[in-house]
Design a protein around this motif. Structure first.
Motif, PDB file in Angstrom:
ATOM      1  N   GLU A 267      -5.487  36.219 -16.188  1.00  0.00           N
ATOM      2  CA  GLU A 267      -4.999  37.032 -17.110  1.00  0.00           C
ATOM      3  C   GLU A 267      -4.167  36.176 -17.983  1.00  0.00           C
ATOM      4  OE1 GLU A 267      -5.626  37.622 -13.826  1.00  0.00           O
ATOM      5  OE2 GLU A 267      -7.119  39.193 -14.396  1.00  0.00           O
ATOM      6  N   GLU A 268      -3.401  35.461 -17.501  1.00  0.00           N
ATOM      7  CA  GLU A 268      -2.297  34.625 -18.026  1.00  0.00           C
ATOM      8  C   GLU A 268      -2.903  33.735 -19.130  1.00  0.00           C
ATOM      9  OE1 GLU A 268       1.377  34.135 -15.048  1.00  0.00           O
ATOM     10  OE2 GLU A 268      -0.328  33.064 -14.711  1.00  0.00           O
ATOM     11  N   ILE A 269      -4.054  33.118 -18.715  1.00  0.00           N
ATOM     12  CA  ILE A 269      -4.907  32.381 -19.693  1.00  0.00           C
ATOM     13  C   ILE A 269      -5.331  32.980 -21.151  1.00  0.00           C
ATOM     14  CG2 ILE A 269      -6.883  31.040 -19.899  1.00  0.00           C
ATOM     15  CD1 ILE A 269      -6.744  30.100 -17.094  1.00  0.00           C
ATOM     16  N   ILE A 270      -5.985  34.216 -20.585  1.00  0.00           N
ATOM     17  CA  ILE A 270      -6.516  34.952 -21.675  1.00  0.00           C
ATOM     18  C   ILE A 270      -5.368  35.501 -22.659  1.00  0.00           C
ATOM     19  CG2 ILE A 270      -7.118  37.317 -22.090  1.00  0.00           C
ATOM     20  CD1 ILE A 270      -8.670  37.366 -19.405  1.00  0.00           C
ATOM     21  N   THR A 271      -4.099  35.718 -21.899  1.00  0.00           N
ATOM     22  CA  THR A 271      -2.798  36.048 -23.057  1.00  0.00           C
ATOM     23  C   THR A 271      -2.429  34.949 -23.825  1.00  0.00           C
ATOM     24  OG1 THR A 271      -1.989  37.707 -21.395  1.00  0.00           O
ATOM     25  CG2 THR A 271      -0.512  36.897 -22.795  1.00  0.00           C
ATOM     26  N   ALA A 272      -2.284  33.662 -23.227  1.00  0.00           N
ATOM     27  CA  ALA A 272      -2.133  32.544 -24.013  1.00  0.00           C
ATOM     28  C   ALA A 272      -2.791  32.048 -24.956  1.00  0.00           C
ATOM     29  CB  ALA A 272      -1.581  31.485 -22.938  1.00  0.00           C
ATOM     30  N   THR A 273      -4.191  32.297 -24.626  1.00  0.00           N
ATOM     31  CA  THR A 273      -5.337  31.543 -25.715  1.00  0.00           C
ATOM     32  C   THR A 273      -5.980  32.797 -26.554  1.00  0.00           C
ATOM     33  OG1 THR A 273      -7.249  32.176 -24.022  1.00  0.00           O
ATOM     34  CG2 THR A 273      -5.892  29.890 -23.780  1.00  0.00           C
ATOM     35  N   LYS A 274      -5.664  33.824 -26.132  1.00  0.00           N
ATOM     36  CA  LYS A 274      -6.438  34.978 -26.865  1.00  0.00           C
ATOM     37  C   LYS A 274      -8.266  34.966 -27.108  1.00  0.00           C
ATOM     38  CE  LYS A 274      -2.308  35.852 -28.638  1.00  0.00           C
ATOM     39  NZ  LYS A 274      -1.395  36.723 -27.689  1.00  0.00           N
ATOM     40  N   ILE A 275      -8.645  34.254 -25.883  1.00  0.00           N
ATOM     41  CA  ILE A 275      -9.953  34.050 -25.652  1.00  0.00           C
ATOM     42  C   ILE A 275     -10.350  35.532 -24.935  1.00  0.00           C
ATOM     43  CG2 ILE A 275     -11.857  32.978 -24.389  1.00  0.00           C
ATOM     44  CD1 ILE A 275     -10.322  30.278 -24.755  1.00  0.00           C
ATOM     45  N   PRO A 276     -11.385  35.971 -25.183  1.00  0.00           N
ATOM     46  CA  PRO A 276     -11.705  37.647 -24.735  1.00  0.00           C
ATOM     47  C   PRO A 276     -12.033  37.361 -23.229  1.00  0.00           C
ATOM     48  CG  PRO A 276     -12.913  37.098 -26.918  1.00  0.00           C
ATOM     49  CD  PRO A 276     -12.125  35.870 -26.696  1.00  0.00           C
ATOM     50  N   ASN A 277     -11.744  38.427 -22.520  1.00  0.00           N
ATOM     51  CA  ASN A 277     -12.265  38.259 -20.966  1.00  0.00           C
ATOM     52  C   ASN A 277     -13.563  38.600 -20.985  1.00  0.00           C
ATOM     53  OD1 ASN A 277     -12.249  38.832 -18.071  1.00  0.00           O
ATOM     54  ND2 ASN A 277     -10.820  40.266 -18.065  1.00  0.00           N
ATOM     55  N   SER A 278     -14.446  37.730 -20.704  1.00  0.00           N
ATOM     56  CA  SER A 278     -15.804  37.885 -20.793  1.00  0.00           C
ATOM     57  C   SER A 278     -16.695  36.847 -19.626  1.00  0.00           C
ATOM     58  CB  SER A 278     -16.258  37.714 -22.153  1.00  0.00           C
ATOM     59  OG  SER A 278     -16.294  36.427 -22.534  1.00  0.00           O
ATOM     60  N   GLY A 279     -17.775  37.004 -19.761  1.00  0.00           N
ATOM     61  CA  GLY A 279     -18.461  36.124 -18.880  1.00  0.00           C
ATOM     62  C   GLY A 279     -18.284  34.534 -19.486  1.00  0.00           C
ATOM     63  N   ASP A 280     -18.158  34.516 -20.725  1.00  0.00           N
ATOM     64  CA  ASP A 280     -18.182  33.049 -21.474  1.00  0.00           C
ATOM     65  C   ASP A 280     -16.774  32.557 -21.060  1.00  0.00           C
ATOM     66  OD1 ASP A 280     -18.993  31.219 -23.617  1.00  0.00           O
ATOM     67  OD2 ASP A 280     -17.263  31.791 -24.594  1.00  0.00           O
ATOM     68  N   LEU A 281     -15.990  33.138 -20.800  1.00  0.00           N
ATOM     69  CA  LEU A 281     -14.483  32.639 -20.304  1.00  0.00           C
ATOM     70  C   LEU A 281     -14.637  32.019 -18.893  1.00  0.00           C
ATOM     71  CD1 LEU A 281     -11.499  31.843 -20.429  1.00  0.00           C
ATOM     72  CD2 LEU A 281     -11.174  34.303 -19.519  1.00  0.00           C
ATOM     73  N   THR A 282     -15.532  32.855 -17.911  1.00  0.00           N
ATOM     74  CA  THR A 282     -15.938  32.444 -16.634  1.00  0.00           C
ATOM     75  C   THR A 282     -16.611  31.109 -16.866  1.00  0.00           C
ATOM     76  OG1 THR A 282     -15.957  34.565 -16.010  1.00  0.00           O
ATOM     77  CG2 THR A 282     -16.847  33.018 -14.528  1.00  0.00           C
ATOM     78  N   THR A 283     -17.361  31.245 -17.793  1.00  0.00           N
ATOM     79  CA  THR A 283     -18.403  29.763 -17.566  1.00  0.00           C
ATOM     80  C   THR A 283     -17.358  28.638 -18.129  1.00  0.00           C
ATOM     81  OG1 THR A 283     -20.314  31.109 -18.267  1.00  0.00           O
ATOM     82  CG2 THR A 283     -20.381  28.877 -18.718  1.00  0.00           C
ATOM     83  N   LYS A 284     -16.668  28.705 -19.077  1.00  0.00           N
ATOM     84  CA  LYS A 284     -15.696  27.847 -19.663  1.00  0.00           C
ATOM     85  C   LYS A 284     -14.947  27.402 -18.557  1.00  0.00           C
ATOM     86  CE  LYS A 284     -16.025  28.439 -24.428  1.00  0.00           C
ATOM     87  NZ  LYS A 284     -17.109  28.856 -24.502  1.00  0.00           N
ATOM     88  N   LEU A 285     -14.101  28.239 -17.609  1.00  0.00           N
ATOM     89  CA  LEU A 285     -13.252  27.784 -16.664  1.00  0.00           C
ATOM     90  C   LEU A 285     -14.086  26.896 -15.735  1.00  0.00           C
ATOM     91  CD1 LEU A 285     -11.267  30.967 -16.390  1.00  0.00           C
ATOM     92  CD2 LEU A 285     -10.404  28.680 -16.905  1.00  0.00           C
ATOM     93  N   GLU A 286     -15.342  27.394 -15.347  1.00  0.00           N
ATOM     94  CA  GLU A 286     -16.249  26.889 -14.325  1.00  0.00           C
ATOM     95  C   GLU A 286     -16.592  25.425 -14.582  1.00  0.00           C
ATOM     96  OE1 GLU A 286     -19.594  29.550 -13.705  1.00  0.00           O
ATOM     97  OE2 GLU A 286     -18.416  30.798 -12.335  1.00  0.00           O
ATOM     98  N   GLU A 287     -16.796  25.221 -16.011  1.00  0.00           N
ATOM     99  CA  GLU A 287     -17.419  23.992 -16.720  1.00  0.00           C
ATOM    100  C   GLU A 287     -16.199  22.961 -16.646  1.00  0.00           C
ATOM    101  OE1 GLU A 287     -21.000  25.394 -19.525  1.00  0.00           O
ATOM    102  OE2 GLU A 287     -18.961  25.207 -20.187  1.00  0.00           O
ATOM    103  N   LEU A 288     -15.013  23.470 -16.810  1.00  0.00           N
ATOM    104  CA  LEU A 288     -13.709  22.516 -16.702  1.00  0.00           C
ATOM    105  C   LEU A 288     -13.410  22.110 -15.321  1.00  0.00           C
ATOM    106  CD1 LEU A 288     -11.443  24.460 -19.369  1.00  0.00           C
ATOM    107  CD2 LEU A 288     -12.277  22.056 -19.356  1.00  0.00           C
ATOM    108  N   GLU A 289     -13.668  23.167 -14.519  1.00  0.00           N
ATOM    109  CA  GLU A 289     -13.421  22.703 -13.139  1.00  0.00           C
ATOM    110  C   GLU A 289     -14.515  21.783 -12.729  1.00  0.00           C
ATOM    111  OE1 GLU A 289     -12.934  25.124  -8.610  1.00  0.00           O
ATOM    112  OE2 GLU A 289     -13.882  26.324 -10.307  1.00  0.00           O
ATOM    113  N   SER A 290     -15.786  21.837 -12.931  1.00  0.00           N
ATOM    114  CA  SER A 290     -16.855  21.148 -12.383  1.00  0.00           C
ATOM    115  C   SER A 290     -16.614  19.504 -12.962  1.00  0.00           C
ATOM    116  CB  SER A 290     -18.167  21.767 -12.781  1.00  0.00           C
ATOM    117  OG  SER A 290     -18.505  21.338 -14.119  1.00  0.00           O
ATOM    118  N   CYS A 291     -16.149  19.365 -14.209  1.00  0.00           N
ATOM    119  CA  CYS A 291     -15.764  18.216 -14.721  1.00  0.00           C
ATOM    120  C   CYS A 291     -14.572  17.395 -14.229  1.00  0.00           C
ATOM    121  CB  CYS A 291     -15.880  18.352 -16.239  1.00  0.00           C
ATOM    122  SG  CYS A 291     -17.343  18.746 -16.878  1.00  0.00           S
ATOM    123  N   GLY A 292     -13.803  18.243 -13.161  1.00  0.00           N
ATOM    124  CA  GLY A 292     -12.610  17.549 -12.804  1.00  0.00           C
ATOM    125  C   GLY A 292     -11.384  17.744 -13.655  1.00  0.00           C
ATOM    126  N   PHE A 293     -11.353  18.517 -14.965  1.00  0.00           N
ATOM    127  CA  PHE A 293     -10.331  18.483 -15.546  1.00  0.00           C
ATOM    128  C   PHE A 293      -9.115  19.869 -14.901  1.00  0.00           C
ATOM    129  CE2 PHE A 293     -13.406  17.493 -18.958  1.00  0.00           C
ATOM    130  CZ  PHE A 293     -12.880  15.949 -19.240  1.00  0.00           C
TER     131      PHE A 293
END
Length: 472
Positions: A267-293
């Motif tokens: 929720e804090e990420i959504i507020t800070a980035t203005k990125i909509p709360n959706s499956g696309d955000l979930t995917t991006k977070l999972e991708e950043l995690e899988s890459c070790g960032f």
């Protein structure tokens, strides 16, 4: 110069000597050494090798693939019009090869998978209908886009489902491996200097290749990132763009996480980035995690829906602190020694390094074989209920009903526990007991560079982990 990677080399050599065909996926973050490993493992001898283009549509990708076919000695009489035709030509390369084992190496496969491309269909047809029916082929596919590799190859739900024979997730070096690299390169750096360089660049082998003999650590860092034409001065611009095709929202998430040491909720990420709360955000977070960032963790005793996302990439953290403002001083780092800004950053960066070396910490504590969960934990102040308000960056909750409450302190000499520090640790233990309700024994544990000064307060510690232990 190939350092470490013994396990991966052993696997690849076994594959080469086996009497059956193999389909191998190699993935890991950018510049971790995937291509170098494969080339070294097979002595730079391939029946066919190709690297996808970072830019370009299907037409350009197939044209480049055709050029690689020619480099392999194949007489291309007709330009392939799609990937099915391109892989048919690859079959001919294999049929004509005199190599006992035909090593096929396709690098940056994700870049070849352009919009409306039939690449994966062609790859499936090549492996299932041709290569797997032979005994002399080793097909190696590689990509820096870890999330793409996981979804399209490793966890493929279509025709390539369960068809991989091996997968290699090539990870960054630990401190011990970085020390081995430094020694092999003939560099006269001590462990504290290696640790400091790791705080900036992490265990990405490519970055360690810029160190030069005869320069001090600070001189090296100035020449690598702060001088006018320094080779890594603009590295941040390419770090995320090379992994993600449309990196803008990924960078927004990273920039938001860079503002909070402890991390942020979804929720804090959504507020800070203005990125909509959706499956696309979930995917991006999972991708950043899988890459070790970034890492995703659940604060001890809290529900999974309140997961925290925390920025972990060493270079990104260093960039936000010192490089984003584009300093013009070519001796910036040399002039930062012992400044408050540098000392504050050293403390934060040391915590991140410790989090990357939990296995070494567990080994020192004698709990390598004990099932554990590694968490962070926090609570707000509530004087009415005797809660001081605490932030604990590392808790190791153990199956044997013990919690190691880890204090991570970077110091240029033995660390002194003062009355103030002792009181802070006691308050954290009290808050953890009251708020979480845990019945586990809580062991205060100090992780520091050179150990601890013995005094009345240090006697309360149950364990001390030093910098040398992180190199174990």
């Amino acid at each position: 110069m190939l350092v470490g990677r013994e396990k991966e080399l052993h696997l690849l050599h076994d594959i080469q000597n086996d009497d059956s065909s193999h389909f191998v996926a190699v993935y890991g973050r950018r510049r971790v050494g995937k291509t170098f490993l494969i080339r070294e493992a097979f002595g730079y001898r391939f029946a066919f090798q190709h690297a996808g283009l970072s830019e370009g549509g299907m037409k350009e990708q197939i044209y480049a693939f055709t050029s690689s076919l020619k480099d392999a000695g194949y007489d291309v009489k007709k330009q392939p019009q799609n990937w099915l035709e391109a892989f048919e030509a690859l079959k001919d390369v294999i049929r004509l090869s005199s190599e006992k084992k035909k090593i096929i190496f396709i690098d940056e496969l994700s870049w070849m998978d352009t919009q409306k491309s039939d690449l994966m269909v062609a790859l499936e047809n090549f492996w299932n209908g041709f290569a797997s029916a032979r005994k002399d082929i080793v097909l190696i596919v590689c990509a820096s886009a870890t999330s793409w590799m996981l979804s399209k190859v490793v966890h493929n739900k279509g025709g390539l489902y369960n068809r991989l024979t091996e997968q290699i997730h090539l990870r960054t070096f630990c401190l011990r491996e970085c020390e081995a690299y430094v020694k092999a390169a003939g560099l006269a750096l001590n462990r504290n200097q290696i640790l400091q360089y790791y705080m900036i660049f992490g265990g990405v082998p490519y970055y360690w290749g810029f160190l030069k003999k005869g320069l001090s650590l600070s001189q090296n860092i100035d020449s690598i990132v702060f001088e006018k034409d320094a080779p890594l001065r603009d590295e941040f611009k390419y770090l995320y763009a090379s992994v993600f095709k449309k990196p803008e929202n990924y960078v927004k998430i990273i920039e938001a996480l860079g503002t909070k040491k402890v991390g942020m909720t979804r929720e804090e990420i959504i507020t800070a980035t203005k990125i909509p709360n959706s499956g696309d955000l979930t995917t991006k977070l999972e991708e950043l995690e899988s890459c070790g960032f970034i890492r995703k963790y659940n604060a001890f005793g809290m529900k999974k829906k309140n997961a925290i996302y925390q920025l972990m990439d060493c270079f990104t953290l260093f960039y936000f602190k010192f490089l984003k403002s584009e300093p013009t001083d070519e001796h910036f780092w040399t002039n930062q020694i012992n400044t408050p800004a540098a000392n504050t950053w050293l403390g934060l960066a040391f915590e991140r390094v410790c989090m990357e070396h939990v296995d070494q910490i567990k080994f020192k504590l004698g709990i390598s074989g004990v099932l554990t969960e590694v968490n962070s934990w926090y609570c707000k102040s509530d004087p009415d209920n005797g809660i001081f308000g605490s932030q604990i960056d590392m808790l190791i909750a153990r199956k044997d009903q013990v919690i190691n409450l880890c204090e991570m302190k970077y110091s240029q000499s033995e660390y002194t526990i003062t009355e103030k520090v002792d009181r802070s640790i006691r308050n954290k233990i009290s808050d953890l007991r009251v708020v979480s309700g845990t019945k586990y024994a809580i062991y205060p544990t100090l992780i520091t560079t050179y150990g601890v000064v013995e005094n009345s307060y240090s006697q309360e510690l149950q364990s001390v982990v030093t910098m040398d232990d992180l190199f174990a």
